[in-house]
Design a protein around this motif. Structure first.
Motif, PDB file in Angstrom:
ATOM      1  N   LEU A   9       0.825  -1.206   0.000  1.00 28.39           N
ATOM      2  CA  LEU A   9       0.000   0.000   0.000  1.00 28.39           C
ATOM      3  C   LEU A   9       0.865   1.265   0.000  1.00 28.39           C
ATOM      4  N   ILE A  10       1.977   1.262   0.728  1.00 31.43           N
ATOM      5  CA  ILE A  10       2.902   2.406   0.749  1.00 31.43           C
ATOM      6  C   ILE A  10       3.480   2.623  -0.646  1.00 31.43           C
ATOM      7  N   VAL A  11       3.900   1.568  -1.324  1.00 33.59           N
ATOM      8  CA  VAL A  11       4.474   1.677  -2.668  1.00 33.59           C
ATOM      9  C   VAL A  11       3.421   2.226  -3.638  1.00 33.59           C
ATOM     10  N   ILE A  12       2.199   1.731  -3.572  1.00 32.82           N
ATOM     11  CA  ILE A  12       1.130   2.213  -4.456  1.00 32.82           C
ATOM     12  C   ILE A  12       0.858   3.692  -4.184  1.00 32.82           C
ATOM     13  N   GLY A  13       0.838   4.105  -2.925  1.00 36.44           N
ATOM     14  CA  GLY A  13       0.614   5.508  -2.571  1.00 36.44           C
ATOM     15  C   GLY A  13       1.702   6.415  -3.098  1.00 36.44           C
ATOM     16  N   ILE A  14       2.954   6.019  -2.989  1.00 33.74           N
ATOM     17  CA  ILE A  14       4.077   6.831  -3.479  1.00 33.74           C
ATOM     18  C   ILE A  14       4.016   6.940  -4.998  1.00 33.74           C
ATOM     19  N   LEU A  15       3.727   5.819  -5.690  1.00 37.45           N
ATOM     20  CA  LEU A  15       3.618   5.855  -7.152  1.00 37.45           C
ATOM     21  C   LEU A  15       2.462   6.756  -7.594  1.00 37.45           C
ATOM     22  N   ALA A  16       1.334   6.679  -6.897  1.00 41.35           N
ATOM     23  CA  ALA A  16       0.193   7.522  -7.241  1.00 41.35           C
ATOM     24  C   ALA A  16       0.535   8.990  -7.025  1.00 41.35           C
ATOM     25  N   LEU A  17       1.251   9.312  -5.957  1.00 44.63           N
ATOM     26  CA  LEU A  17       1.658  10.701  -5.701  1.00 44.63           C
ATOM     27  C   LEU A  17       2.589  11.206  -6.796  1.00 44.63           C
ATOM     28  N   LEU A  18       3.515  10.368  -7.243  1.00 45.19           N
ATOM     29  CA  LEU A  18       4.447  10.770  -8.295  1.00 45.19           C
ATOM     30  C   LEU A  18       3.747  10.928  -9.640  1.00 45.19           C
ATOM     31  N   VAL A  19       2.817  10.003  -9.967  1.00 49.49           N
ATOM     32  CA  VAL A  19       2.162  10.036 -11.276  1.00 49.49           C
ATOM     33  C   VAL A  19       1.098  11.127 -11.326  1.00 49.49           C
ATOM     34  N   LEU A  20       0.243  11.225 -10.323  1.00 51.88           N
ATOM     35  CA  LEU A  20      -0.864  12.167 -10.359  1.00 51.88           C
ATOM     36  C   LEU A  20      -0.503  13.553  -9.823  1.00 51.88           C
ATOM     37  N   GLY A  21       0.361  13.612  -8.892  1.00 55.88           N
ATOM     38  CA  GLY A  21       0.723  14.898  -8.299  1.00 55.88           C
ATOM     39  C   GLY A  21      -0.153  15.186  -7.092  1.00 55.88           C
ATOM     40  N   PRO A  22       0.269  16.157  -6.287  1.00 61.21           N
ATOM     41  CA  PRO A  22      -0.464  16.454  -5.061  1.00 61.21           C
ATOM     42  C   PRO A  22      -1.823  17.105  -5.304  1.00 61.21           C
ATOM     43  N   GLU A  23      -2.075  17.718  -6.469  1.00 58.23           N
ATOM     44  CA  GLU A  23      -3.359  18.372  -6.723  1.00 58.23           C
ATOM     45  C   GLU A  23      -4.452  17.359  -7.061  1.00 58.23           C
ATOM     46  N   ARG A  24      -4.138  16.362  -7.887  1.00 61.98           N
ATOM     47  CA  ARG A  24      -5.153  15.406  -8.348  1.00 61.98           C
ATOM     48  C   ARG A  24      -5.244  14.154  -7.482  1.00 61.98           C
ATOM     49  N   LEU A  25      -4.336  13.906  -6.598  1.00 63.45           N
ATOM     50  CA  LEU A  25      -4.339  12.685  -5.773  1.00 63.45           C
ATOM     51  C   LEU A  25      -5.570  12.590  -4.872  1.00 63.45           C
ATOM     52  N   PRO A  26      -6.013  13.624  -4.142  1.00 60.02           N
ATOM     53  CA  PRO A  26      -7.213  13.473  -3.304  1.00 60.02           C
ATOM     54  C   PRO A  26      -8.474  13.153  -4.101  1.00 60.02           C
ATOM     55  N   LYS A  27      -8.632  13.804  -5.272  1.00 66.61           N
ATOM     56  CA  LYS A  27      -9.810  13.527  -6.108  1.00 66.61           C
ATOM     57  C   LYS A  27      -9.764  12.086  -6.634  1.00 66.61           C
ATOM     58  N   ALA A  28      -8.593  11.615  -7.034  1.00 69.15           N
ATOM     59  CA  ALA A  28      -8.445  10.241  -7.527  1.00 69.15           C
ATOM     60  C   ALA A  28      -8.717   9.235  -6.413  1.00 69.15           C
ATOM     61  N   ALA A  29      -8.300   9.553  -5.192  1.00 69.87           N
ATOM     62  CA  ALA A  29      -8.546   8.651  -4.062  1.00 69.87           C
ATOM     63  C   ALA A  29     -10.041   8.561  -3.760  1.00 69.87           C
ATOM     64  N   ARG A  30     -10.748   9.719  -3.819  1.00 70.87           N
ATOM     65  CA  ARG A  30     -12.203   9.707  -3.599  1.00 70.87           C
ATOM     66  C   ARG A  30     -12.909   8.890  -4.679  1.00 70.87           C
ATOM     67  N   THR A  31     -12.515   9.090  -5.926  1.00 65.17           N
ATOM     68  CA  THR A  31     -13.128   8.352  -7.035  1.00 65.17           C
ATOM     69  C   THR A  31     -12.873   6.849  -6.894  1.00 65.17           C
ATOM     70  N   ALA A  32     -11.647   6.492  -6.558  1.00 66.25           N
ATOM     71  CA  ALA A  32     -11.320   5.063  -6.377  1.00 66.25           C
ATOM     72  C   ALA A  32     -12.117   4.478  -5.214  1.00 66.25           C
ATOM     73  N   GLY A  33     -12.233   5.233  -4.126  1.00 67.59           N
ATOM     74  CA  GLY A  33     -13.022   4.763  -2.981  1.00 67.59           C
ATOM     75  C   GLY A  33     -14.489   4.578  -3.332  1.00 67.59           C
ATOM     76  N   MET A  34     -15.037   5.504  -4.158  1.00 62.61           N
ATOM     77  CA  MET A  34     -16.434   5.403  -4.588  1.00 62.61           C
ATOM     78  C   MET A  34     -16.644   4.141  -5.431  1.00 62.61           C
ATOM     79  N   TRP A  35     -15.738   3.895  -6.373  1.00 67.99           N
ATOM     80  CA  TRP A  35     -15.876   2.712  -7.225  1.00 67.99           C
ATOM     81  C   TRP A  35     -15.721   1.419  -6.426  1.00 67.99           C
ATOM     82  N   ILE A  36     -14.807   1.406  -5.505  1.00 68.32           N
ATOM     83  CA  ILE A  36     -14.625   0.211  -4.668  1.00 68.32           C
ATOM     84  C   ILE A  36     -15.873  -0.032  -3.828  1.00 68.32           C
ATOM     85  N   GLY A  37     -16.465   1.043  -3.294  1.00 65.81           N
ATOM     86  CA  GLY A  37     -17.706   0.916  -2.522  1.00 65.81           C
ATOM     87  C   GLY A  37     -18.854   0.372  -3.358  1.00 65.81           C
ATOM     88  N   ARG A  38     -18.982   0.869  -4.589  1.00 62.09           N
ATOM     89  CA  ARG A  38     -20.044   0.372  -5.474  1.00 62.09           C
ATOM     90  C   ARG A  38     -19.846  -1.103  -5.809  1.00 62.09           C
TER      91      ARG A  38
END
Length: 144
Positions: A9-38
């Motif tokens: 999970l730490i490795v995935i988080g660091i890669l997501a931060l590097l690829v998406l950047g600090p501006e888009r990471l919270p929105k991507a996390a919310r979207t991923a959480g929504m899809w996982i919930g559905r």
């Protein structure tokens, strides 16, 4: 199902931060959480429907088994009743040799109407003396 540990999970988080950047990471996390919930909600509803269907099939099998047992018990009871009444006189019209008249040896027949049946099978109905006039006329014909 998947064996994802804390390190992964730490490795995935660091890669997501590097690829998406600090501006888009919270929105991507919310979207991923929504899809996982559905997905979880959909799988849960499917599992619940399957369990209900299995329960219904089990209940139908149990109901069919109980119906067969009741029918078997009813047949045994009918057989016991016919065995306890003794042998019936021959239908050839010959008189009975036992010293009793044919009217004395006849046993009344109990007929169960569909409206007399309860949830646990038929209820006993006492026979009416004038229920079958054809049997009485046949008995009087045998006497004479």
């Amino acid at each position: 199902m998947f064996d994802i540990g804390f390190f992964e999970l730490i490795v995935i988080g660091i890669l997501a931060l590097l690829v998406l950047g600090p501006e888009r990471l919270p929105k991507a996390a919310r979207t991923a959480g929504m899809w996982i919930g559905r997905i979880k909600q959909g799988l849960s509803s499917i599992q619940q429907e399957v369990n209900q269907q299995l329960h219904m099939e089990e209940m139908q099998k149990q109901l069919e088994e109980n119906r067969r047992k009741l029918e078997e018990t009813l047949r045994k009871q009918e057989q016991t009743i016919t065995d306890s009444t003794g042998p019936q006189p021959a239908s050839s019209g010959e008189p009975v040799d036992s010293g009793q008249s044919a009217a004395d040896t006849e046993t009344p027949t109990v007929q169960v109407r569909p409206e007399d049946e309860g949830p646990f099978g038929s209820t006993p109905v006492s026979p009416e003396p004038s229920a079958e006039p054809s049997d009485k006329s046949a008995a009087s014909n045998q006497k004479g």
